[in-house]
Design an enzyme around this catalytic site. Structure first.
Site, PDB file in Angstrom:
ATOM      1  N   ASP A   1       0.875  -1.179   0.000  1.00 17.55           N
ATOM      2  CA  ASP A   1       0.000   0.000   0.000  1.00 17.55           C
ATOM      3  C   ASP A   1       0.913   1.231   0.000  1.00 17.55           C
ATOM      4  OD1 ASP A   1      -2.147   1.439   2.588  1.00 17.55           O
ATOM      5  OD2 ASP A   1      -1.767   1.992   0.500  1.00 17.55           O
TER       6      ASP A   1
ATOM      7  N   TYR B   1      -8.112  10.443  -6.643  1.00 19.97           N
ATOM      8  CA  TYR B   1      -6.788  10.115  -7.200  1.00 19.97           C
ATOM      9  C   TYR B   1      -6.722  10.660  -8.622  1.00 19.97           C
ATOM     10  CZ  TYR B   1      -5.657   6.951  -3.321  1.00 19.97           C
ATOM     11  OH  TYR B   1      -5.374   6.425  -2.081  1.00 19.97           O
TER      12      TYR B   1
HETATM   13  N1  LIG Z   1      -3.277   4.067   2.221  1.00 19.55           N
HETATM   14  C1  LIG Z   1      -3.362   5.108   1.258  1.00 19.55           C
HETATM   15  C2  LIG Z   1      -2.209   5.015   0.292  1.00 19.55           C
HETATM   16  C3  LIG Z   1      -2.587   5.571  -1.027  1.00 19.55           C
HETATM   17  N2  LIG Z   1      -1.738   5.118  -2.051  1.00 19.55           N
HETATM   18  C4  LIG Z   1      -1.425   6.026  -3.109  1.00 19.55           C
HETATM   19  C5  LIG Z   1      -1.765   7.455  -2.816  1.00 19.55           C
HETATM   20  C6  LIG Z   1      -1.305   8.355  -3.945  1.00 19.55           C
HETATM   21  C7  LIG Z   1      -1.887   7.927  -5.282  1.00 19.55           C
HETATM   22  N3  LIG Z   1      -1.394   8.756  -6.343  1.00 19.55           N
HETATM   23  C8  LIG Z   1      -1.616   6.467  -5.552  1.00 19.55           C
HETATM   24  C9  LIG Z   1      -2.080   5.595  -4.401  1.00 19.55           C
END
Ligand SMILES: NCCCN[C@H]1CC[C@H](N)CC1
Length: 292
Positions: free
Chosen positions: A159, A228
């Protein structure tokens, strides 16, 4: 005074910006790894931003945390040992806790500040840390995996934030090789895999590394996450050779996890149809991402 969060020159989305109206700044700080900002938005609830990049919001975090967790864990019979790389906000831990078969949950997060501020401002996510099966390791994931005995985990969930800054090494081949070594035969990896609209080359690089490294099935899945970039985020599902895994036909029905009311929070995004649908790609993405 509402101020707009503008960030035009991020190499992950050049010439594009995503802005949310800031109602109130709740926290601003800096760790040895990144700048941390938390603010109250007008329509998405609280927002966590790292180095100017939106990580999660109250409103749509369910899509990301639930899919990155249940796509792998519903694809293998009774997962017991799970590892999370990153995920310091606790949301993935909350979702893993729904799986009654899981006996231990290791998490390796590099930035203690992210853990601390999420415990203060995102109790609905950091509740994941309260599960007794959770063992927290604060440090570098490559180091942690190097010290993990071979064939330890049934599932590993990466993650991560974007591969600029602390997460850069999490998209390189050596890292995936340490993951494969730490998985048991037939074990599965679910890796955050950016946007099929914006990052085809990065995803293709990850796909070719993973096909060489895992030798089981490798599939790209995606979900809608409005905050996102491009409004979509991908997940790379990889199975280590040794036992057949069919990600496209989940073997653990949602009923097995829906009952588990982790910290009084219902599942809001994942279901078995969404699981299957996540692997269905638009034509341009099939061409670019299914050739592997
Ligand atoms: N637990 C939240 C993590 C999120 N992961 C990323 C955040 C930024 C985004 N551009 C891609 C996924």
């Amino acid at each position: 005074k509402a101020s707009k969060l503008q960030y035009y020159n991020n190499p992950m989305w050049p010439g594009e910006t995503h802005s949310l109206k800031v109602d109130k700044i709740l926290y601003q700080g800096k760790s040895p790894y990144q700048e941390v900002l938390i603010f109250e938005s007008l329509t998405y609830g609280k927002v966590l931003v790292l180095d100017g990049i939106v990580q999660l919001t109250d409103k749509d975090e369910c899509a990301y945390q639930e899919m990155i967790t249940h796509l792998p864990l519903c694809s293998i019979p009774s997962p017991k040992k799970v590892l999370v790389i990153g995920g310091g906000d606790g949301g993935v831990l909350r979702e893993i806790a729904r799986h009654g078969s899981v006996e231990s949950i290791d998490i390796c997060e590099i930035d203690q500040l992210v853990i601390d501020v999420c415990k203060d401002f995102f109790p609905d996510l950091s509740v994941g840390f309260e599960d007794p099966r959770v063992r927290l390791h604060v440090g570098d994931a490559v180091e942690f995996l190097r010290n993990s005995p071979e064939g330890t985990y049934d599932a590993i969930i990466v993650d991560s934030s974007d591969p600029i800054g602390p997460a850069q090494e999490l998209v390189e081949k050596p890292f995936f090789e340490t993951i494969a070594r730490a998985l048991r035969p037939g074990g599965v990896l679910c890796n955050q895999a950016e946007s099929m609209w914006l990052h085809t080359h990065l995803i293709q690089d990850m796909l070719s590394i993973c096909c060489e490294t895992f030798k089981g099935s490798v599939h790209y899945a995606w979900a809608s996450v409005p905050t996102y970039p491009s409004g979509a985020i991908g997940f790379l599902l990889c199975a280590k050779e040794g036992r057949p895994v069919n990600f496209l036909a989940p073997i653990n029905p949602i009923e097995k996890i829906e009952g588990a009311m982790t910290a009084g929070r219902d599942i809001r995004f994942y279901n078995t149809e969404m699981h299957r649908a996540a692997f269905v790609l638009p034509t341009f993405a099939k061409r670019e991402l299914e050739a592997y």
